[in-house]
Motif scaffolding. Structure first.
Motif, PDB file in Angstrom:
ATOM      1  N   LEU A  48       0.812  -1.515  -0.063  1.00 35.33           N
ATOM      2  CA  LEU A  48      -0.105   0.546  -0.018  1.00 35.33           C
ATOM      3  C   LEU A  48       0.620   1.680  -0.145  1.00 35.33           C
ATOM      4  O   LEU A  48       0.763   2.122  -0.919  1.00 35.33           O
ATOM      5  CB  LEU A  48      -0.565  -0.203   1.106  1.00 35.33           C
ATOM      6  CG  LEU A  48      -1.644  -0.577   1.454  1.00 35.33           C
ATOM      7  CD1 LEU A  48      -2.613  -1.180   2.450  1.00 35.33           C
ATOM      8  CD2 LEU A  48      -3.015  -0.677   0.185  1.00 35.33           C
ATOM      9  N   ASP A  49       1.794   1.354   1.464  1.00 36.84           N
ATOM     10  CA  ASP A  49       3.121   2.928   0.350  1.00 36.84           C
ATOM     11  C   ASP A  49       3.904   2.836  -0.200  1.00 36.84           C
ATOM     12  O   ASP A  49       4.006   2.212  -1.012  1.00 36.84           O
ATOM     13  CB  ASP A  49       3.745   2.428   2.515  1.00 36.84           C
ATOM     14  CG  ASP A  49       2.965   2.358   3.525  1.00 36.84           C
ATOM     15  OD1 ASP A  49       1.580   3.060   3.405  1.00 36.84           O
ATOM     16  OD2 ASP A  49       3.749   2.009   4.002  1.00 36.84           O
ATOM     17  N   SER A  93       0.505   5.221   2.716  1.00 35.64           N
ATOM     18  CA  SER A  93      -0.862   5.659   1.925  1.00 35.64           C
ATOM     19  C   SER A  93      -2.004   6.247   2.788  1.00 35.64           C
ATOM     20  O   SER A  93      -1.357   6.665   3.608  1.00 35.64           O
ATOM     21  CB  SER A  93      -0.721   3.924   1.399  1.00 35.64           C
ATOM     22  OG  SER A  93      -1.804   3.744   3.052  1.00 35.64           O
TER      23      SER A  93
END
Length: 98
Positions: A48-49, A93
């Protein structure tokens, strides 16, 4: 392959430009083992990041990049960062922002 401070600065700046956000939204740190520092110690979510790490020529070279990113660009230091020849950059994120 190891990278010079100039090469790492260029790649980090390109990443920040590509993925956006204020520089204060990003985190930078040094480590002996960058993947461990990012994913285990700083809890970066690999899916996600947004993240990137590079092996520098030496711990001193990584320190040059770290000081440039924090002093000149105001990137926030990672919560866990120790002297080492790898340097990492990440941005959480939107759903995981701290």
């Amino acid at each position: 392959m190891v990278f010079s401070p100039q090469q790492i600065k260029f790649e980090f700046l390109s990443y920040i430009k590509e993925f956006g956000g204020k520089t204060e939204d990003w985190r930078v740190g040094c480590a002996v083992d960058a993947p461990k520092a990012m994913f285990e110690e700083n809890k970066v979510d690999s899916e996600l990041d947004v993240w990137l790490w590079k092996p520098a020529l030496s711990p001193a070279a990584a320190g040059i990049v770290f000081r440039y990113m924090t002093d000149q660009l105001h990137v926030t230091p990672a919560s866990i960062s120790v002297p080492g020849s790898s340097i990492f950059l990440f941005k959480r994120s939107e759903s995981a922002a701290d």
